[in-house]
Design a protein around this motif. Structure first.
Motif, PDB file in Angstrom:
ATOM      1  N   VAL A   1       0.726  -1.061  -0.033  1.00 42.38           N
ATOM      2  CA  VAL A   1       0.017   0.009   0.115  1.00 42.38           C
ATOM      3  C   VAL A   1       1.061   1.272   0.311  1.00 42.38           C
ATOM      4  CG1 VAL A   1      -1.668   1.228   1.321  1.00 42.38           C
ATOM      5  CG2 VAL A   1      -2.010  -1.264   1.075  1.00 42.38           C
ATOM      6  N   VAL A   2       0.524   2.068  -1.023  1.00 42.16           N
ATOM      7  CA  VAL A   2       1.276   3.402  -0.980  1.00 42.16           C
ATOM      8  C   VAL A   2       0.448   4.564  -0.883  1.00 42.16           C
ATOM      9  CG1 VAL A   2       2.909   4.780  -2.239  1.00 42.16           C
ATOM     10  CG2 VAL A   2       3.143   2.534  -2.165  1.00 42.16           C
ATOM     11  N   ALA A   3       0.421   5.786  -0.220  1.00 42.34           N
ATOM     12  CA  ALA A   3      -0.552   6.656   0.068  1.00 42.34           C
ATOM     13  C   ALA A   3      -0.176   7.940   0.476  1.00 42.34           C
ATOM     14  CB  ALA A   3      -1.877   6.208   0.875  1.00 42.34           C
ATOM     15  N   ASN A   4      -0.544   8.997   0.116  1.00 42.82           N
ATOM     16  CA  ASN A   4      -0.315  10.448   0.653  1.00 42.82           C
ATOM     17  C   ASN A   4      -1.780  10.761   1.317  1.00 42.82           C
ATOM     18  OD1 ASN A   4       0.207  12.915   1.549  1.00 42.82           O
ATOM     19  ND2 ASN A   4       0.535  13.721  -0.562  1.00 42.82           N
ATOM     20  N   LEU A   5      -1.919  10.220   2.681  1.00 45.60           N
ATOM     21  CA  LEU A   5      -3.091  10.422   3.414  1.00 45.60           C
ATOM     22  C   LEU A   5      -3.322  11.584   4.107  1.00 45.60           C
ATOM     23  CD1 LEU A   5      -3.234   6.804   5.201  1.00 45.60           C
ATOM     24  CD2 LEU A   5      -4.527   7.694   2.901  1.00 45.60           C
ATOM     25  N   PRO A   6      -4.687  12.210   3.973  1.00 45.74           N
ATOM     26  CA  PRO A   6      -5.070  13.309   4.723  1.00 45.74           C
ATOM     27  C   PRO A   6      -5.323  13.094   6.238  1.00 45.74           C
ATOM     28  CG  PRO A   6      -6.871  12.850   3.120  1.00 45.74           C
ATOM     29  CD  PRO A   6      -5.754  11.976   2.946  1.00 45.74           C
ATOM     30  N   TYR A   7      -5.026  13.958   7.063  1.00 45.81           N
ATOM     31  CA  TYR A   7      -5.077  13.654   8.567  1.00 45.81           C
ATOM     32  C   TYR A   7      -6.341  12.866   8.796  1.00 45.81           C
ATOM     33  CZ  TYR A   7      -5.600  14.458  13.840  1.00 45.81           C
ATOM     34  OH  TYR A   7      -5.650  14.338  15.004  1.00 45.81           O
ATOM     35  N   TYR A   8      -7.577  13.303   8.573  1.00 50.26           N
ATOM     36  CA  TYR A   8      -8.662  12.775   8.986  1.00 50.26           C
ATOM     37  C   TYR A   8      -9.176  11.432   8.687  1.00 50.26           C
ATOM     38  CZ  TYR A   8     -10.612  13.354   4.168  1.00 50.26           C
ATOM     39  OH  TYR A   8     -10.817  13.359   2.856  1.00 50.26           O
ATOM     40  N   ILE A   9      -8.410  10.833   7.627  1.00 53.44           N
ATOM     41  CA  ILE A   9      -8.557   9.199   7.014  1.00 53.44           C
ATOM     42  C   ILE A   9      -7.462   8.576   7.479  1.00 53.44           C
ATOM     43  CG2 ILE A   9      -7.545   9.561   4.742  1.00 53.44           C
ATOM     44  CD1 ILE A   9     -10.128   7.730   3.895  1.00 53.44           C
TER      45      ILE A   9
ATOM     46  N   VAL B   1       6.254  -2.114   8.065  1.00 58.10           N
ATOM     47  CA  VAL B   1       6.520  -3.697   7.606  1.00 58.10           C
ATOM     48  C   VAL B   1       5.419  -4.366   8.489  1.00 58.10           C
ATOM     49  CG1 VAL B   1       8.090  -5.253   7.133  1.00 58.10           C
ATOM     50  CG2 VAL B   1       8.817  -2.895   6.933  1.00 58.10           C
ATOM     51  N   LEU B   2       4.612  -5.275   7.872  1.00 54.60           N
ATOM     52  CA  LEU B   2       3.624  -6.105   8.626  1.00 54.60           C
ATOM     53  C   LEU B   2       4.478  -7.393   9.011  1.00 54.60           C
ATOM     54  CD1 LEU B   2       1.808  -3.815   7.448  1.00 54.60           C
ATOM     55  CD2 LEU B   2       0.263  -5.539   7.550  1.00 54.60           C
TER      56      LEU B   2
ATOM     57  N   TYR C   1       0.562  -5.040  14.757  1.00 56.78           N
ATOM     58  CA  TYR C   1       0.559  -5.846  13.335  1.00 56.78           C
ATOM     59  C   TYR C   1       1.888  -5.713  12.614  1.00 56.78           C
ATOM     60  CZ  TYR C   1      -4.429  -6.467  13.850  1.00 56.78           C
ATOM     61  OH  TYR C   1      -5.704  -6.682  14.147  1.00 56.78           O
ATOM     62  N   GLY C   2       2.907  -4.699  12.903  1.00 56.63           N
ATOM     63  CA  GLY C   2       4.084  -4.408  12.315  1.00 56.63           C
ATOM     64  C   GLY C   2       4.892  -3.529  12.794  1.00 56.63           C
ATOM     65  N   GLU C   3       6.054  -3.289  12.270  1.00 60.04           N
ATOM     66  CA  GLU C   3       7.165  -2.425  12.896  1.00 60.04           C
ATOM     67  C   GLU C   3       7.098  -1.039  11.915  1.00 60.04           C
ATOM     68  OE1 GLU C   3      11.523  -2.507  13.556  1.00 60.04           O
ATOM     69  OE2 GLU C   3      10.557  -4.429  13.661  1.00 60.04           O
ATOM     70  N   PRO C   4       6.492  -0.200  12.531  1.00 51.67           N
ATOM     71  CA  PRO C   4       6.610   1.167  11.871  1.00 51.67           C
ATOM     72  C   PRO C   4       7.874   1.910  12.086  1.00 51.67           C
ATOM     73  CG  PRO C   4       5.256   1.528  13.739  1.00 51.67           C
ATOM     74  CD  PRO C   4       5.790  -0.049  13.864  1.00 51.67           C
ATOM     75  N   THR C   5       8.416   2.571  10.774  1.00 49.81           N
ATOM     76  CA  THR C   5       9.522   3.611  11.214  1.00 49.81           C
ATOM     77  C   THR C   5       9.159   5.004  10.512  1.00 49.81           C
ATOM     78  OG1 THR C   5      10.628   2.440   9.200  1.00 49.81           O
ATOM     79  CG2 THR C   5      11.076   1.747  11.392  1.00 49.81           C
TER      80      THR C   5
ATOM     81  N   ILE D   1       3.750  -4.247   3.128  1.00 46.47           N
ATOM     82  CA  ILE D   1       4.440  -3.097   3.455  1.00 46.47           C
ATOM     83  C   ILE D   1       3.236  -1.997   3.171  1.00 46.47           C
ATOM     84  CG2 ILE D   1       5.942  -1.258   2.950  1.00 46.47           C
ATOM     85  CD1 ILE D   1       8.088  -3.238   2.070  1.00 46.47           C
ATOM     86  N   MET D   2       3.346  -1.013   4.166  1.00 41.92           N
ATOM     87  CA  MET D   2       2.462   0.061   3.852  1.00 41.92           C
ATOM     88  C   MET D   2       3.451   1.312   4.142  1.00 41.92           C
ATOM     89  SD  MET D   2      -0.856  -0.634   6.297  1.00 41.92           S
ATOM     90  CE  MET D   2      -1.694   0.702   5.515  1.00 41.92           C
TER      91      MET D   2
END
Length: 172
Positions: A86-94, A169-170, A141-145, A111-112
């Motif tokens: 998953v790849v995204a440029n997410l706005p705060y509210y979502i 990385v999930l 669920y995963g390791e965020p960095t 991976i997200m």
């Protein structure tokens, strides 16, 4: 940051005008871009027509099952275990709803890689003693960095706050 190869399937959330979509299409095997705005989705279908590895879907990502989406796009793979990023440029509210949606999906991404507000990224990677419900949920669920920080002036129009590129990385 997504470590893309020609065999990767990418689900891009909110492609907008398709600037990132083009770069993803040049590196990944297949890109499924889901755009909520009907007009933008129509424009994307026209401007990205030359990319034979891009599918544009007009819809709400929170109403599209990743498993159903992948099965619809790749019917010959039915019954196989799908692997996607998953790849995204997410706005705060979502941000929270999208993260939780994919982390709890029956078929989770490998991976997200998401662009989020700096403060949100820092909250997600927080260590014990500073953790929130969101950081606990993601880290379950995963390791965020945090891959990098992106100043507000890098965007047009510039938001009021800086952003951060977050990679999760999930666990398999």
């Amino acid at each position: 940051a997504a470590e893309l190869t020609s065999s990767d399937v990418v689900i891009e959330i909110g492609p907008g005008l398709g600037v990132l979509t083009r770069k993803l299409a040049e590196q990944a095997g297949w890109v499924v871009a889901i755009e909520l705005d009907k007009k933008l989705a129509a424009i994307l279908k026209q401007t990205l027509v030359s990319y034979n590895n891009v599918t544009i879907i007009n819809g709400d990502i929170l109403e599209v099952s990743p498993a159903a989406l992948l099965q619809e796009q790749f019917p010959s793979e039915a019954g196989c275990s799908f692997s996607y990023k998953v790849v995204a440029n997410l706005p705060y509210y979502i941000t929270s709803p999208v993260l939780c949606y994919f982390l709890e999906a029956s078929v989770k991404p490998q991976i997200m890689v998401i662009m989020v507000q700096k403060e949100v990224a820092e909250a997600i990677v927080a260590k014990p003693g500073r953790m929130s419900l969101l950081s606990v949920s993601v880290q379950l669920y995963g390791e965020p960095t945090i891959v990098s920080y992106v100043p507000a002036e890098c965007f047009y129009p510039a938001p009021e706050v800086d952003s951060a590129l977050l990679k999760v990385v999930l666990y398999s």
